[in-house]
Design an enzyme around this catalytic site. Sequence first.
Site, short mmCIF file in Angstrom:
data_model
loop_
_atom_site.label_atom_id
_atom_site.label_comp_id
_atom_site.label_asym_id
_atom_site.label_seq_id
_atom_site.Cartn_x
_atom_site.Cartn_y
_atom_site.Cartn_z
N TYR A 181 0.83 -1.20 0.00
CA TYR A 181 0.00 0.00 0.00
C TYR A 181 0.86 1.25 0.00
CZ TYR A 181 -2.59 3.90 2.00
OH TYR A 181 -3.09 5.15 2.24
N ASN A 198 -2.95 10.10 10.88
CA ASN A 198 -4.17 9.39 11.28
C ASN A 198 -5.37 10.31 11.20
OD1 ASN A 198 -1.82 7.91 12.48
ND2 ASN A 198 -3.43 6.52 13.13
#
Length: 321
Positions: free
Chosen positions: A138, A167
């Site tokens: 990824y 995040n």
Amino acid sequence: MSKYLVTGGAGYVGSVVAQHLLEAGHEVTVLDNLSTGFREGVPAGAAFIEGDIRDATKWLDASYDAVLHFAAFSQVGESVVHPEKYWANNVGGTMELLAAMRSAGVRKLVFSSTAATYGEPVSTPITETDPTAPTSPYGASKLAVDHMITGEAAAHGLAAVSLRYFNVAGAYGSCGERHDPESHLIPLVLQVALGRRESISVFGDDYPTPDGTCVRDYIHVADLADAHLLALDAATAGEHLICNLGNGNGFSVREVIETVREVTGHPVPEVAATRRNGDPAVLVASAATARERLGWRPSRADLAGIVSDAWDFARGRENVS
């Protein structure tokens, strides 16, 4: 008023950015194949095309002022098991999208990149000049796209900005986080508070951090959306600007769990688990470049506020279901 194509605009971050663009008075078209997004996530007022970025030439024309590109698979674990899926969509799909933009004469792009491009950090806070050594397909696929965009800007005059998120959390109105399967900490802890999960696993409590658990940099999804609108204004022909986006300070796993307890008023049982391979002790971003080049400053950095917005969204989804 400008006209924008938002690829992956039925997903979490893409839908919030599309909503911000609409609120700023722009015309928005969402392109999404709904493989991970949700049709109801497309904001009211946006046109919708159900389709794949690999077929972008069918819909992309010179009427668009820019593309904001979110259409990517993003599960780290899945990418390890099925790397070909990530190369085909994230890299191959973006290659087709760039070709369609070149053919149509659309010369501005804002790309949803990721902190996973850095891999194990050599220092914190992480800056854009730190080494990029992704530890998953990824992260490698996103880094490959960043390299591709750099070449496109140099060779063909594309004005491009890549935004590397850390995040992302929180919610904005009816747009929030609902991955399937869910792998992010805040929505997982909220599932415990809702009674949908018995406990939350804490993967390691012996890290060199104040409470022994991993520390991560959380950014509110609405702050993230603000950065995309600023990036559109900052994009310069022939340049590929890369900016980290984060709050510049981190919260530990235990701080997140305790904040969920305080915000929701529900108990959240913890279960000790062994460390996961590849989990750095601390991941915190330096957003100095975003401040200097975009004029961006997060205004929703309070963890309780981030959790509260996510909690409101999660309860709303629970009532609907």
